[in-house]
Design an enzyme around this catalytic site. Sequence first.
Site: not given
Ligand code: PLP
Length: 285
Positions: A33, A52, A100, A102, A149, A182, A207
């Site tokens: 996403y 991204r 379904r 895997h 993501k 994070e 991320l």
């Molecule tokens: N880290 C995680 C786990 C996230 O889910 C997000 C945003 O949803 C971010 C960092 C920050 O990313 P962005 O600045 O692209 O929103």
Amino acid sequence: MSRIAYVNGRYLPLRDAKVHVEDRGYQFADGVYEVCEGGGGRLIDESRHLERLKRSLSEIRIRMPMSAAALGVILREVVARNRIGYGIVYLQITRGVTRRDHAFPVPQVEPSLVVTARPLNMARNAALAEKGIAVISVPDNRWGRVDIKSIGLLPNVLARQAAIDQGARDAWFVDKDGAVTEAASANAWIVTPAGKLVTRHADHGILRGITRTVLFDVINAQNLAVEERAFTLEEAFAAREAFITSASQIVLPVVRIDGRPIGDGRPGPVATALRRDFHRYAEAG
Ligand code: PLP
């Protein structure tokens, strides 16, 4: 006015916007996403978000269902149809609908594409940033590829809920070496006692936030020192300031970690100035 969503080629009222029970996103979280800030007909940092997205898709071998330009048209259309003055647009792509199993479907099926948008309360976000938030630390028990993501966000959901249950607002993940990776849905930053900004290097353990990337330009423009490296929770406790960055919150000061005040327990000047200048450096398309 009913909200409008885009689902596999159609713009639909939210109540009619449905996906199949055998969608692989629903069955396996087999999808990715993006979330982008936008409004007033514009999207913030659209090209970086779509880049991204392309990378996330390629890492899990789902093909782009259409060109980035065509996706951009849909994102804008959903923002417009929902009359978003200021808000976020959400885009999800999964491997599609199939019986379904895997393993990847053979032959390939059409990826599913869903886009929604919702308004954000700018005044409420600004008030929150003036107050700052409390976070708790939690063990980082996520998979090894959080640079993708992925829509598989159960650890993030549980971390955020643990924070709320403890009267805080967000959670900071801490890896097995004691380093902060994070936040549950944002990148984590500190300002050291010497005034240097620190955020974790973008390996497979975080991320690479688009807000994080843009913030480096703001930091350079403000002539601040910055280092991309792991930092421990102990270092965060001793920091002058702490904050998180994400598309929906921009720069949000963190004033308490695990109940301990950071700095003087109020949002600091560095985070406040970065937040103020952010949109001068973001791309508004
Ligand atoms: N880290 C995680 C786990 C996230 O889910 C997000 C945003 O949803 C971010 C960092 C920050 O990313 P962005 O600045 O692209 O929103």
